[in-house]
Enzyme design. Structure first.
Site, PDB file in Angstrom:
ATOM      1  NE  ARG A 140      25.641  69.285  20.127  1.00  0.00           N
ATOM      2  CZ  ARG A 140      26.106  70.443  19.700  1.00  0.00           C
ATOM      3  NH1 ARG A 140      25.309  71.497  19.644  1.00  0.00           N
ATOM      4  NH2 ARG A 140      27.356  70.544  19.306  1.00  0.00           N
ATOM      5  CE  LYS A 162      20.095  58.125  40.307  1.00  0.00           C
ATOM      6  NZ  LYS A 162      20.044  57.783  41.746  1.00  0.00           N
ATOM      7  CD  GLU A 204      15.845  49.457  44.810  1.00  0.00           C
ATOM      8  OE1 GLU A 204      15.356  50.429  45.416  1.00  0.00           O
ATOM      9  OE2 GLU A 204      17.067  49.333  44.590  1.00  0.00           O
ATOM     10  CB  THR A 887      50.173  -2.217  62.357  1.00  0.00           C
ATOM     11  OG1 THR A 887      50.618  -1.632  63.575  1.00  0.00           O
ATOM     12  CG2 THR A 887      48.694  -2.561  62.448  1.00  0.00           C
TER      13      THR A 887
END
Length: 1605
Positions: A140, A162, A204, A887
């Protein structure tokens, strides 16, 4: 702790606060500092470091040593000494999954980690996201620290808490916010980072500066080279750990990182859970993430975000929020860090997965985005550099996003209200100003500089040469140039100046690079300038010639007269320079601009034809004067006329402090023309009569003459158009002074009343494209007629309502796109493809067209963009034959006409009929020019009067005239076939040595051949290799006795194929039947020819792996090998001699498992076009090829079929993903057959493959689909696949792909899994114990791996045994012989037409009709007879045949001969009455009964086919009693090929056959066993739907025949 933590080396860190705590620590060489801080600040029982195996190689041991050293020094006391554990995961995004998370959690549980554990995430974004999510949920929630090792992770994913994992539905969709206790940024770790990964992170950094800090953005713009240098010099002895040992480069790098992190930390502190403000850091991510979802892992996150930044900035610009200046700055900055900025970047566009990027798919992926509100998509919109439109993401409708993403646009016709606007800065003036300011002394501020591809290219090149420094002011509205005083350096070794398609930059920089001076520090010996494919075609020869003559050392690196160039640093000598300026005035401007920096004053003399575009030369001179150098143009002292001689003094430019760049006059023509064509008004500011630009004359010189009202001041131009439809045509407009504006004038002329002639524009053929031809071809789509001539074109205007909308191909040319957008403002349903090509001069044209001019512009996504070649093959259009005399055109033409049931016209014979004299005599009396003119007129008449259902054989010299060549090219462009007949040149020379009907050449034949051969190629759509004794180049010769196929069969196949009359496609491709192709892996297929029948057993087609072909003369390394076209053509011709199977032409690239170089797209296109010209049935086209190439192949494929293929060797792609679906959809759009080949990792992959194939095959109108897996684990998919499964053969040198199986192996596997039940086949009759049929069929079953058996069932009558047998479920079929051929019929459900005619059955075939099975009676005796004859004599060439006997077999012979087109059949029988009965039963066949053998009616040609059904024991060559006497006169026919068949099995040489061999050398012989074989082959195919392997089976049958019983 029982004892204090030991001290660590002095370390200076910069600390950044986030969420009220200084938890982000930045510095260099931080491992000891990190360990000390963690142990001091985060006491725990266990420390777990988690990293990936790549990162571990660099840093794991350092952390282990430091932790163990510190921990071992701690006394236990009353506490257990903390543990240090490490765990490694697999590198890459695939670890960031549910399974990856579970594996880490299992490790922690296995080692009994508890809630006080501290986890350290050492790695990039994948490690940080995954480990952070584990920390958030394990027990937890446990404490963790981020130790990012990539720049991307340092400035982005590690900051903010995050954490997430990916799912098949998208990235980062399951996760949590969980803040790390510390984030340690060790910038020294970037020293081991690949430069691409560093650029990945810089995306970034640029993003963060763009949304928040314009000052920081400006620093990134101007210091990109310094920032890159900071990571390229490794620090020694931990330099940088303390500030005293930190270099300037390290300080710069750290400041960039700290600055970017500080912005994000500030935003996160205000909005930790992403409720609003934190959305801003997702600028570029909404679209970027969607792109990444398609392109990962090949394209990196930052690279996708970089593209997303530009697309989202363009979205802001489209909405009127952001200026083009800001978009341009973003583009330049990202490019400076080697990041892609569009989906057409070669790094993106050349990827197979790039084709999966569609507007629909991107929008669909964008639906799942955390920023969204319900169905509303939210995107961060920029308002300027350093600020966003809102302090959160904004709602943007799909229509606007779609418009930005789409490759094409359509303009909704309308009438603008009054328009007043400025156009972007002049491209011509912008480029000149950049060069002048860079060369000058001092600082110059350039205002209104054009922000476009061209100016970006120029600035980048000048920066690479260290010729100037650039900075931006006023939010990018002003460019500050710090002049370099004419000093330049050679770029680093291996660095080329890439100029894309910027012609102005290429020409100006050619002379600029001669100014470079040698330096002892130079790494390279020369400056190399290069460009894209089109730039490498555009001329630069006159400029290089002039500079070389002046002493400059310049080499062409590829094509003579074009880029790339190598320019050595010797300076510019000066003195007298002579230069041709008839192609481009830019050559002149290039020398003028650089001349002051030459060693001596320059006198520039323009020589040759008329100087092109004098106003641009005058512009250059005027601008040079503004920068302090005055050029003098000489005049004739006598007449005062200006001469083309210029004197330029040496010196240096003095930069004015400010220089305003005029708006672009060429661009101004488009809004002015819209006013003209729509009857509205437009004012263009900053362009008037005082302009330096020639195109400023367009309003008065063109529009006013076409009926517009024009008002022009020195700085402004206003146009009022006449009412719609009332533009006037102009008899002639000389546009030499405004050549770029001719395209605008052309589209206006298309709707003007009458004919407009435009002259003075010859140089427009060598621009971004051949603009004159482009305008002609695209106007034709509207129905507008034009006429081209040397100096321009004529346009025949049409009423507006007569024009139809069209898809306009823009040729990657900005002027073409913008010109046709003018026409689109009036003509509905006009679509402009390649919308981005306008970025060269007016990047925001489409936005301005809507926002400023007022015409709605919509995005369009085309499933198949237009091409300039007709994609419709008109089946009945006549075929034209061209080629050298000798030909065999006439011979081939006759055979082709016979096969097609058309008429052949020999142009020479036709000429003599029309002119009533021989060709030789006509030339003698009138000369060659007159003959060529008459010959061309005849060609035009033939194409007009005999344009359908004819084969037209033309004279060899038809290509000598341009008019005739154009007629032939027009014929192919309209869907007709022009076939170049090719024959070995030595044979042609030998033939012409004895041929005398045509006039002599008067020059060596080889010279004639060299001159004409390129013309033949230019005019022809197809090539037929007439392999009389050899092939195209005489290197491959096959003994004619080694082949069963002759020229006749190949002529029929070829012309049936290319005309579409009867394409050579296998019937097994139909639904419900399995089909296979053999992949040939020989470097020289002639090695396989002797065994081809055995190799191809069971195959429905042959795949020629062109990428594996390699002649003995090839010397290129395997990885760069491209087979010569002539060699490939020879190989195809060789195969055609031995097999009638369709061919699949495959050029497999390295990345898809082949040997062809990945990026050799043009070479692949040439080979694939060769296949189409050779009439190859199937062309395998890899979907990774550029879209344009695929479109062009589809456009000219004719009756050939495209196999649209994907091959994934990585194992990454899975059948149950959206990627697979998208790939299928793309292939379905381009191909006739879809091929998808993945790599299996497990048996489940095969089941997924089958499930996917089943879904696709159940779609309405589904195309044939090849769906298989490679590798041993994927073999089941090969077994289950039903369409064109690739197979190999044990006799081949290698397999084409891992896991490939032979046909026999596949059949055995099908049997084992119950898909191919064993069947029993029978022979019914008596006596049959000596029958050869069991040998024939059982041999074939064994060779093909079929589980069936063929058994004798001998009975005297049709009894219960036979009835029981044919009713059995395992009954596969039966042969029927005497005495049951009639009595079996009542047991059958149906008879074939042949069985009905012959009144007897020799074959029973079970046929499924829905859920029931019926028994069909057939008779294949006639097929055996037909096959033996047809292999010797072509259909329709039997002028007479003799059948001896009147029994059932004679009926079969008559049926076969009639099917072969025999003109008359003579019938002899001992009892004439029986013969008459047989004749009477065939009333529709021309049968004549004869009484005496060898006696033919007077005046007729004796038969060339004889079939005897009389037992050999009853015949003789002597006149004996009770025996039939065969007279030699039977074989009276001597004029050509003939065949005699004796259906008696024994003896081997019957009297009839012996007589033929003794007396008639032109007669071929066939005995009964051959006919048995032929009819047995037919039976086998009817039963199994597979071709019988005839050669190997025949050898077994003959062996049994000769063996003693």
């Amino acid at each position: 702790m029982a004892t204090p933590i030991p001290s660590f080396p002095l370390t200076d860190v910069k600390k950044i606060s986030i969420l009220g705590k200084e938890s982000i620590h930045c510095g260099f060489h931080l491992v000891p500092y990190i360990v000390h801080t963690v142990l001091t600040e985060l006491p725990a029982s266990t420390y777990v470091l988690i990293s990936d195996s790549n990162i571990a190689k660099f840093y794991l041991s350092s952390f282990e040593n430091e932790f163990n050293s510190v921990l071992s020094g701690l006394a236990n006391g009353s506490h257990v000494r903390p543990r240090f554990l490490s765990h490694l995961i697999a590198p890459g995004e695939t670890s960031k999954s549910r399974e990856g998370k579970a594996a880490v959690e299992d490790f922690l549980l296995l080692h009994k980690c508890t809630r006080d554990t501290v986890i350290l995430a050492l790695g990039g974004g994948v490690v940080g996201d995954l480990v952070g999510f584990v920390a958030a949920t394990f027990m937890r929630g446990v404490r963790f620290c981020q130790i990012p090792t990539s720049l991307l992770a340092m400035v982005d994913s590690s900051v903010g808490g995050k954490t997430a994992i990916d799912t098949p539905h998208g990235k980062n969709l399951i996760g949590a916010f969980w803040q790390p206790e510390f984030i340690f940024i060790d910038a020294a770790m970037l020293e081991t980072l690949p430069s691409r990964e560093f650029s990945n992170g810089m995306a970034e950094v640029v993003k963060t500066a763009a949304i928040w800090d314009e000052t920081e953005f400006g620093s990134l713009e101007s210091r990109s080279a310094e920032i890159f240098a900071a990571i390229q010099t490794p620090s020694v002895n931990h330099a940088g750990r303390s500030e005293t040992t930190r270099s300037q480069a390290q300080e710069l790098l750290l400041s960039v990182i700290v600055g970017s992190i500080s912005v994000k930390a500030h935003i996160v502190t205000i909005d930790p859970t992403e409720k609003g403000l934190r959305n801003l850091v997702n600028f570029g991510h909404s679209i970027g993430h969607a792109i990444e979802a398609v392109l990962t892992p090949t394209i990196l996150h930052g690279e996708c975000v970089s593209i997303g930044i530009i697309l989202e900035a363009e979205l802001s610009r489209q909405m009127g929020i952001l200026s083009q200046v800001s978009v341009g700055r973003l583009t330049r900055c990202l490019k400076a860090f080697n990041l892609p900025v569009s989906l057409v970047d070669p790094r993106i566009a050349n990827l197979p997965s790039a084709k999966l990027i569609t507007t629909e798919r991107i929008l669909d992926i964008m639906k799942i985005d955390k920023k969204n509100h319900g169905t509303d998509k939210k995107i961060v919109l920029l308002s300027r550099i350093g600020a966003t439109h809102e302090q959160q993401a904004s709602v943007v409708p799909d229509t606007l996003i779609s418009k930005v993403l789409s490759d094409s646009v359509t303009v909704i016709p309308g009438i603008p209200s009054f328009v007043s606007m400025t156009t972007p800065g002049s491209k011509s003036i912008s480029n000149r100003a950049l060069v002048l300011a860079a060369l000058g002394t001092g600082t110059c501020r350039l205002r209104n500089l054009l922000h476009s591809d061209d100016t970006q290219v120029m600035m980048a090149a000048l920066s690479e040469l260290k010729g100037a420094k650039f900075e931006w002011e006023d939010s990018g509205e002003t460019l500050v140039v710090y002049g370099g005083k004419g000093s330049f350096v050679v770029p680093p070794k291996g660095k080329e100046l890439y100029l894309s398609n910027a012609g102005t930059a290429a020409r100006f920089l050619t002379t600029v690079c001669t100014l470079v001076q040698k330096s002892p520090t130079d790494e390279a010996e020369a400056t190399v300038i290069t460009g894209n494919a089109r730039m490498k075609q555009r001329p630069i020869g006159p400029l290089v010639t002039a500079l070389r003559a002046n002493g400059s050392d310049i080499d062409y690196l590829e094509s003579e007269g074009c880029l790339p160039l190598s320019i050595r640093p010797n300076g510019l000598k000066g003195g007298n320079i002579q230069l041709s300026a008839s192609v481009s005035s830019q050559y002149v401007s290039s020398v003028l601009l650089c001349a002051p920096y030459a060693h001596e004053p320059i006198t520039l003399e323009l020589v040759g034809d008329q100087v092109i575009s004098q106003p641009y030369i005058d512009m250059t001179i005027a601008m040079m004067e503004a920068f302090g150098i005055k050029v003098t143009r000489r005049t004739d002292k006598t007449t005062g006329k200006l001469l083309d001689v210029y004197d330029i003094p040496t010196g240096g430019y003095q930069n004015p402090s400010n220089y305003a760049i005029e708006s672009d006059a060429s661009s101004a023509t488009y809004p002015l023309a819209i006013a003209a064509i729509t009857g509205s008004s437009c004012t263009i500011q900053n362009i008037g009569s005082a302009s330096l630009q020639g195109d400023a004359r367009f309003a008065q010189g063109v529009l006013e003459r076409m009926g517009c009202k024009v008002t022009q001041t020195a700085t402004e131009t206003t146009v009022h158009g006449p009412p719609i439809g009332q533009l006037k045509a102009v008899e002639e407009i000389d546009m030499e002074v405004m050549t770029d504006a001719f395209l605008t004038a052309t589209v206006l002329a298309a709707v003007a009343n009458g004919k407009t002639r435009i002259v003075g524009i010859a140089n427009q053929r060598v621009k971004e494209c051949n603009r004159i031809r482009a305008m002609i071809d695209e106007l034709a789509k509207f129905g507008v007629e034009t006429q081209e001539f040397d100096d321009g074109l004529e346009i025949f205007g049409k009423p507006i309502n007569a024009l139809k909308g069209a898809n306009i191909h823009c040729y990657d040319d900005h002027r073409v796109a913008m010109a046709f957008s003018v026409l689109a403002s009036l003509i509905p349903n006009t679509i402009l493809e390649e919308k981005r090509c306008v970025e060269k001069t007016w990047p925001n044209w489409w936005d301005d067209l809507q926002n400023k001019i007022g015409l709605e512009v919509k995005g369009v996504e085309l499933s198949s963009p237009s091409v300039s070649v007709s994609s419709t093959q008109v089946k009945s259009k006549s075929v034209v034959l061209i080629g050298m005399r000798g030909t065999g055109k006439t011979f081939i033409g006759d055979l082709a006409a016979s096969a097609l049931h058309w008429t052949c016209i020999d142009a020479d014979v036709h000429f003599e009929k029309v002119h009533q004299t021989s060709v030789r005599q006509y030339v003698h009396e009138n000369g060659w020019p007159a003959f060529r003119e008459a010959e061309t007129k005849l060609l035009k008449d033939l194409l007009t009067q005999n344009g359908h259902n004819h084969v037209l054989s033309l004279g060899g010299g038809i290509v000598e005239t341009a008019t005739a060549r154009q007629l032939l090219k027009d014929w192919t462009s309209k869907g007709g076939c022009v076939v170049h007949v090719v024959r070995n040149l030595e044979e042609v020379i030998e033939y012409l040595g004895v041929e005398g009907s045509r006039p002599a050449y008067g020059e060596p034949i080889t010279e004639v051949f060299k001159r004409r051969d390129p013309w033949f190629a230019e005019c022809s759509s197809h090539r037929f290799i007439n392999h009389v004794a050899a092939f195209a180049d005489g290197k491959i010769v096959i003994d004619p006795t080694d082949t069963k196929r002759g020229v006749r069969e190949e002529v029929a196949r070829f012309f049936d194929q290319i005309t579409g009359v009867s394409p050579n496609f296998p019937p097994s491709l139909s639904a419900g039947r399995r089909s296979y192709f053999l992949s040939l892996t020989y470097p020289d297929v002639t090695l396989a020819l002797p065994q081809m029948e055995e190799l191809s057993a069971g195959a429905d087609a042959l795949e020629v792996r062109v990428d594996l072909l390699r002649s003995n003369n090839d010397v290129n390394p395997v990885e760069r090998h491209i087979p010569a076209e002539s060699y490939v053509a020879d190989q195809i011709a060789a195969l055609r001699r031995v097999t009638s199977l369709p061919l699949i032409f495959t050029v497999r690239t390295v990345s898809e498992g082949g040997a062809f170089p990945d990026n050799a797209h043009k070479e692949a296109q040439r080979l694939l076009n060769l296949a189409l010209s050779l009439g190859v049935e199937y062309i395998d086209v890899e979907m990774q090829l550029p879209e344009k190439i695929i479109q062009q192949l589809n456009a000219r494929k004719g009756s050939s079929r495209i196999i649209a293929s994907w091959h994934d060797w990585s194992g990454r792609l899975k059948w149950d993903t959206s990627d697979a679906q998208a790939m299928y959809d793309i292939a379905a759009r381009h191909g006739d057959i879809i091929k998808m080949v993945f790599t299996a990792g497990s048996m489940q992959d095969n089941f997924d493959c089958q499930a996917f194939a089943a879904r696709m095959n159940n779609r309405p109108g589904a195309k044939p689909f090849i769906a298989i897996n490679m590798g041993a684990a994927g073999q089941l998919s090969r077994v289950l696949n039903t369409t064109f499964s690739p197979i190999s053969h044990p006799l081949q040198p290698t397999r084409a792909a891992p896991g490939q199986m032979s046909f026999a192996q596949v059949q055995k596997a099908l049997h084992l899994i119950g898909e191919l039940p064993a069947k029993k086949f029978y022979l019914f009759g008596t006596p049959i114990d000596h029958s050869l049929s069991p040998t024939l069929h059982n041999s074939a079953f064994e060779m093909l791996g079929l589980p069936h058996t063929y058994i004798l069932l001998e009975t005297s009558d049709v009894n219960e045994d036979i009835k029981k047998t044919i009713a059995s479920p395992d009954f596969g079929g039966a042969s029927v012989t005497i005495p049951h051929k009639l009595n079996i019929i009542p047991l059958l459900d149906e008879l074939t037409p042949a069985a009905k005619v012959m009144g007897a059955v020799n074959t029973i075939v079970p046929v499924a009709r829905g859920s029931t099975r019926i028994l069909v009676g057939d008779n294949t005796d006639w097929l055996g007879i037909r096959g033996s004859i047809a292999s010797r004599i072509a259909v329709g060439h039997i002028h007479g045949a003799l059948v001896m006997g009147a029994g059932g077999t004679s009926r079969a012979a008559i049926y076969a001969l009639n099917d072969l087109g025999a003109k008359v059949i003579y019938l002899w029988n001992r009892t004439r009455g029986r013969a008459e009965e047989l004749k009477a039963s065939n009333p529709d066949i021309n049968i004549q009964v004869v009484d005496k053998l060898g006696h033919w009616p007077s005046g007729i040609t004796p038969p060339n086919v004889i079939v005897s059904t009389i037992p050999a024991s009853e015949t003789s060559l002597e006149d004996e009693a009770d025996r039939l006497f065969y007279p030699p006169s039977l074989y009276s026919y001597r004029e050509g090929p003939a065949i005699v068949l004796d259906l008696a099995y024994k003896p081997v040489e019957t009297p009839l056959l012996k007589l033929a061999k003794m007396t008639a050398p032109n007669w071929d012989t066939a005995q009964g066993v051959e006919i048995l074989l032929q009819q047995g082959y037919a039976q086998f195919e009817k039963w199994t739907a597979r071709r019988c392997p005839q050669g190997p089976v025949a050898r077994q049958v003959w062996k049994a025949y000769y063996s003693p019983t």
